[in-house]
Write an enzyme that holds these catalytic residues in place. Structure first.
Site, PDB file in Angstrom:
ATOM      1  N   TYR A 186     -37.967 -83.323 -16.978  1.00 53.57           N
ATOM      2  CA  TYR A 186     -38.135 -82.281 -15.961  1.00 53.57           C
ATOM      3  C   TYR A 186     -39.590 -81.841 -15.795  1.00 53.57           C
ATOM      4  CZ  TYR A 186     -33.059 -81.727 -16.368  1.00 53.57           C
ATOM      5  OH  TYR A 186     -31.711 -81.945 -16.373  1.00 53.57           O
TER       6      TYR A 186
ATOM      7  N   HIS B 242     -38.851 -77.954  -9.588  1.00 55.26           N
ATOM      8  CA  HIS B 242     -38.170 -76.791 -10.153  1.00 55.26           C
ATOM      9  C   HIS B 242     -38.935 -76.216 -11.341  1.00 55.26           C
ATOM     10  CE1 HIS B 242     -34.737 -74.447  -9.328  1.00 55.26           C
ATOM     11  NE2 HIS B 242     -33.888 -74.927 -10.204  1.00 55.26           N
TER      12      HIS B 242
ATOM     13  N   TYR C 262     -32.599 -73.380 -20.210  1.00 51.80           N
ATOM     14  CA  TYR C 262     -32.314 -73.995 -18.915  1.00 51.80           C
ATOM     15  C   TYR C 262     -32.253 -72.917 -17.848  1.00 51.80           C
ATOM     16  CZ  TYR C 262     -31.679 -78.563 -21.014  1.00 51.80           C
ATOM     17  OH  TYR C 262     -31.898 -79.734 -21.674  1.00 51.80           O
TER      18      TYR C 262
ATOM     19  N   ASN D 138     -30.406 -71.844 -15.285  1.00 50.92           N
ATOM     20  CA  ASN D 138     -29.340 -70.913 -14.884  1.00 50.92           C
ATOM     21  C   ASN D 138     -28.945 -69.925 -15.976  1.00 50.92           C
ATOM     22  OD1 ASN D 138     -28.077 -72.757 -16.509  1.00 50.92           O
ATOM     23  ND2 ASN D 138     -26.433 -73.260 -15.075  1.00 50.92           N
TER      24      ASN D 138
ATOM     25  N   ASN E 164     -31.067 -69.798  -8.942  1.00 51.95           N
ATOM     26  CA  ASN E 164     -30.173 -69.533 -10.072  1.00 51.95           C
ATOM     27  C   ASN E 164     -30.857 -68.794 -11.220  1.00 51.95           C
ATOM     28  OD1 ASN E 164     -28.030 -70.785  -8.799  1.00 51.95           O
ATOM     29  ND2 ASN E 164     -28.415 -72.772  -9.739  1.00 51.95           N
TER      30      ASN E 164
END
Length: 198
Positions: free
Chosen positions: A17, A22, A66, A68, A114
């Site tokens: 990631y 994001h 993470y 959310n 989120n």
């Protein structure tokens, strides 16, 4: 005692990631730590670094929960540092803004993000500063997840340093002259040129 601020950059942990849209929050905090010659250390709920500026301390947090579940990390560190909500700043990516556009707000809705949504739930408030960094929305119908979890293009990566510098200055301004004046400066700055494919 010096004023302390918790500055949270949102992203997802893991090498896969690292360069994704994001992870804009992570990238900006990494740039700040690098510019200040400090290292992140693994701690409860995330990686943490501390930097100072004009008698103020900034605790930089990259949650390890993470996206959310980001609120768990923010709630823990707000309690740990015993901070009021006005000393919290959250940096996130935003699909609704053109790439490189920066918007600071004193509060407001999560806008479908989120991470911001979970932080609001955990803190039981929307009244905390957030800086949204545009990543654009250049994707076809149904392609949102692949887009936000896709890697930045080479031209976009070239702009990260400039974007990071502006966001970092915005947080410093918030701590010295207040959020209203910081917003006036940061939100009216000309955004970087749209990336062009070479």
């Amino acid at each position: 005692m010096a004023a302390t601020y918790l500055v949270v950059g949102l992203g997802n942990i893991g090498a896969e990631y690292a360069n994704t849209r994001h992870n804009m929050g992570f990238m900006i905090l990494d740039a700040w730590a690098q510019a200040s010659n400090v290292l992140f250390k693994t701690d409860r709920y995330g990686a943490v670094a501390e930097v100072s500026f004009k008698g103020r301390w900034f605790v930089l947090l990259k949650p390890s929960t993470y996206m959310n579940l980001s609120g768990n990390a923010v709630r823990y560190w707000m309690r740990q540092l015993n901070l009021p909500l006005e000393n919290l700043v959250v940096i996130s990516d935003d699909l609704n803004l053109p790439f490189g556009t920066i918007r600071m707000r004193a509060g407001g809705s999560a806008g479908g993000h989120n991470g911001l949504e979970h932080i609001a739930q955990c803190l039981e408030s929307q009244e905390w500063a957030r800086i949204r960094v545009g990543i654009g929305n250049d994707f076809s119908r149904g392609g949102q997840i692949d887009f936000v979890l896709g890697d930045l293009s080479a031209p976009e990566k070239e702009q990260i340093q400039d974007i990071s510098a502006k966001v970092i200055q915005g947080v410093k301004d918030l701590s010295t002259v207040g959020i209203a004046r910081a917003m006036n400066t940061l939100n009216t700055r000309k955004k970087p040129a749209e990336p062009t494919e070479s």
